[in-house]
Design an enzyme around this catalytic site. Structure first.
Site, PDB file in Angstrom:
ATOM      1  N   SER A 151      19.518 -29.539 -72.562  1.00 51.39           N
ATOM      2  CA  SER A 151      19.794 -28.123 -72.279  1.00 51.39           C
ATOM      3  C   SER A 151      18.490 -27.413 -71.934  1.00 51.39           C
ATOM      4  O   SER A 151      17.400 -27.949 -72.183  1.00 51.39           O
ATOM      5  CB  SER A 151      20.397 -27.499 -73.543  1.00 51.39           C
ATOM      6  OG  SER A 151      20.394 -26.085 -73.474  1.00 51.39           O
ATOM      7  N   TYR A 164      22.011 -25.017 -82.188  1.00 53.46           N
ATOM      8  CA  TYR A 164      22.097 -25.558 -80.825  1.00 53.46           C
ATOM      9  C   TYR A 164      20.693 -25.907 -80.316  1.00 53.46           C
ATOM     10  O   TYR A 164      20.461 -26.992 -79.781  1.00 53.46           O
ATOM     11  CB  TYR A 164      22.776 -24.537 -79.906  1.00 53.46           C
ATOM     12  CG  TYR A 164      23.095 -25.080 -78.526  1.00 53.46           C
ATOM     13  CD1 TYR A 164      24.248 -25.850 -78.305  1.00 53.46           C
ATOM     14  CD2 TYR A 164      22.250 -24.845 -77.447  1.00 53.46           C
ATOM     15  CE1 TYR A 164      24.535 -26.355 -77.047  1.00 53.46           C
ATOM     16  CE2 TYR A 164      22.533 -25.343 -76.185  1.00 53.46           C
ATOM     17  CZ  TYR A 164      23.687 -26.095 -75.984  1.00 53.46           C
ATOM     18  OH  TYR A 164      23.972 -26.598 -74.740  1.00 53.46           O
TER      19      TYR A 164
HETATM   20  P1  NAD Z   1      32.790 -27.553 -72.821  1.00 46.65           P
HETATM   21  O1  NAD Z   1      32.972 -26.758 -74.056  1.00 46.65           O
HETATM   22  O2  NAD Z   1      33.551 -27.199 -71.593  1.00 46.65           O
HETATM   23  O3  NAD Z   1      32.976 -29.102 -73.125  1.00 46.65           O
HETATM   24  C1  NAD Z   1      32.471 -29.708 -74.286  1.00 46.65           C
HETATM   25  C2  NAD Z   1      33.124 -31.057 -74.452  1.00 46.65           C
HETATM   26  O4  NAD Z   1      32.705 -31.637 -75.704  1.00 46.65           O
HETATM   27  C3  NAD Z   1      34.644 -30.994 -74.497  1.00 46.65           C
HETATM   28  O5  NAD Z   1      35.173 -32.093 -73.805  1.00 46.65           O
HETATM   29  C4  NAD Z   1      34.948 -31.125 -75.984  1.00 46.65           C
HETATM   30  O6  NAD Z   1      36.225 -31.663 -76.250  1.00 46.65           O
HETATM   31  C5  NAD Z   1      33.847 -32.087 -76.397  1.00 46.65           C
HETATM   32  N1  NAD Z   1      33.650 -32.053 -77.829  1.00 46.65           N
HETATM   33  C6  NAD Z   1      33.209 -30.996 -78.567  1.00 46.65           C
HETATM   34  N2  NAD Z   1      33.227 -31.320 -79.878  1.00 46.65           N
HETATM   35  C7  NAD Z   1      33.686 -32.598 -79.960  1.00 46.65           C
HETATM   36  C8  NAD Z   1      33.921 -33.491 -81.021  1.00 46.65           C
HETATM   37  N3  NAD Z   1      33.745 -33.133 -82.299  1.00 46.65           N
HETATM   38  N4  NAD Z   1      34.388 -34.722 -80.746  1.00 46.65           N
HETATM   39  C9  NAD Z   1      34.608 -35.097 -79.458  1.00 46.65           C
HETATM   40  N5  NAD Z   1      34.402 -34.303 -78.406  1.00 46.65           N
HETATM   41  C10 NAD Z   1      33.951 -33.063 -78.668  1.00 46.65           C
HETATM   42  O7  NAD Z   1      31.230 -27.461 -72.519  1.00 46.65           O
HETATM   43  P2  NAD Z   1      30.324 -27.971 -71.322  1.00 46.65           P
HETATM   44  O8  NAD Z   1      29.596 -26.801 -70.839  1.00 46.65           O
HETATM   45  O9  NAD Z   1      31.059 -28.830 -70.378  1.00 46.65           O
HETATM   46  O10 NAD Z   1      29.284 -28.825 -72.178  1.00 46.65           O
HETATM   47  C11 NAD Z   1      29.078 -30.201 -72.020  1.00 46.65           C
HETATM   48  C12 NAD Z   1      27.693 -30.540 -72.520  1.00 46.65           C
HETATM   49  O11 NAD Z   1      26.727 -29.864 -71.721  1.00 46.65           O
HETATM   50  C13 NAD Z   1      27.418 -30.090 -73.955  1.00 46.65           C
HETATM   51  O12 NAD Z   1      26.607 -31.033 -74.606  1.00 46.65           O
HETATM   52  C14 NAD Z   1      26.657 -28.789 -73.764  1.00 46.65           C
HETATM   53  O13 NAD Z   1      25.864 -28.453 -74.855  1.00 46.65           O
HETATM   54  C15 NAD Z   1      25.841 -29.146 -72.546  1.00 46.65           C
HETATM   55  N6  NAD Z   1      25.303 -28.010 -71.798  1.00 46.65           N
HETATM   56  C16 NAD Z   1      26.114 -27.096 -71.198  1.00 46.65           C
HETATM   57  C17 NAD Z   1      25.543 -26.066 -70.471  1.00 46.65           C
HETATM   58  C18 NAD Z   1      26.363 -25.041 -69.763  1.00 46.65           C
HETATM   59  O14 NAD Z   1      25.767 -24.097 -69.223  1.00 46.65           O
HETATM   60  N7  NAD Z   1      27.674 -25.135 -69.702  1.00 46.65           N
HETATM   61  C19 NAD Z   1      24.164 -25.969 -70.366  1.00 46.65           C
HETATM   62  C20 NAD Z   1      23.362 -26.937 -70.992  1.00 46.65           C
HETATM   63  C21 NAD Z   1      23.952 -27.949 -71.698  1.00 46.65           C
END
Ligand code: NAD
Length: 259
Positions: A151, A164
């Site tokens: 991130s 986080y």
């Molecule tokens: P999202 O909330 O749309 O998806 C998160 C995913 O993680 C979902 O599929 C959810 O079911 C899964 N998940 C959460 N807890 C879980 C658990 N206990 N067991 C199994 N699966 C679980 O979010 P996203 O934005 O697609 O995030 C995906 C990754 O990218 C994450 O690690 C997030 O921290 C990272 N991220 C996102 C952003 C952003 O701007 N969206 C930026 C940097 C990093």
């Protein structure tokens, strides 16, 4: 088929955690586009993902909560990796540790539960699944690829997201630590650090008009990232094109870190 053979993932199997939505879904589809079969580790229904992967001519298998796919639970990583391999041709080639959660609260009031849950999913599960995948890669005898999802808060402190930031900073360090130990085994461990991407995870920020404006004003590319913006990075890091890339965290951030 990829236009460049180095990027071709035909015949490989990629395990992607949390691919029912958001960035995980987009990365699973990108890997399938490059030729990989996909095993999803999901605690929620992946909806039309299987059909979307099939439309690309690839296989999709989902390992759901019945198999312990809730990554906040300890244990089960070895069984999950074994089940993933058994669900396809008995081997896996790539692990994408994408699943992650965020809790927002002032650090002074932050609850133990919000600390523990985020650390368990975002960092603990990443280590355990990586270890189980690496053990499998060693047994399979032909190396493997691990791509973690870091991130901007692997580099910066953030505000009101202490667990986080700690977990994602940990992901960057763990990526380096595992790369150091596993590069000699033919295992490439790298990470992608997405910038501000438009997904469920960031819905609250986009709904807050002031935060939204401030974020947009700071992104040189002038827009939120689209999940598909990660396709090039994930295919690269999962492919032979990245065979000499170890321990790197690649920002895909519209220039955010360059500011
Ligand atoms: P999202 O909330 O749309 O998806 C998160 C995913 O993680 C979902 O599929 C959810 O079911 C899964 N998940 C959460 N807890 C879980 C658990 N206990 N067991 C199994 N699966 C679980 O979010 P996203 O934005 O697609 O995030 C995906 C990754 O990218 C994450 O690690 C997030 O921290 C990272 N991220 C996102 C952003 C952003 O701007 N969206 C930026 C940097 C990093």
């Amino acid at each position: 088929m990829s236009t460049l053979p180095l990027f071709d993932l035909a015949g490989r199997t990629a395990v992607v955690t949390g691919c029912n939505t958001g960035l995980g879904r987009a990365m699973a589809l990108g890997l399938a586009q490059a030729g990989a079969d996909i095993v999803g580790i999901n605690r929620s229904d992946p909806g039309d993902l299987a059909a979307a992967v099939a439309a690309l001519g690839r296989r999709y298998v989902d390992l759901n909560a019945d198999l312990g796919a809730d990554l906040s639970d300890r244990g089960g990583a070895t069984d999950l990796m074994a089940a993933a391999a058994a669900a396809v041709d008995g081997r896996i080639d790539v692990l994408v540790n994408n699943a992650g959660i965020i809790r927002r609260q002032a650090a002074i009031d932050f609850s133990e539960a919000d600390w523990d849950e985020v650390m368990a999913v975002n960092l603990g599960a990443v280590f355990r699944l990586s270890q189980a995948a690496a053990q499998r890669f060693v047994t399979q005898g032909s190396g493997g690829r691990i791509v973690n999802v870091a991130s901007m808060l692997s580099f910066q402190g953030g505000v009101r997201v202490p667990s986080y930031t700690a977990s994602k900073s940990g992901v960057l360090g763990l990526t380096r630590a595992l790369a150091n130990e596993w590069a000699p085994l033919g295992i490439n461990v790298n990470a992608i650090a997405p910038g501000y991407m438009s997904t469920n995870n960031t819905a609250a920020l986009r709904e807050d008009a002031q935060r939204n404006e401030a974020i947009l004003a700071r992104i040189p590319a002038g827009r939120w990232g689209d999940p598909q913006d990660l396709t090039g990075a994930i295919v690269f890091l999962a492919s032979d094109a990245a065979r000499y890339v170890h321990g790197h965290t690649l920002a895909v951030d519209g220039g955010w870190l360059a500011r």
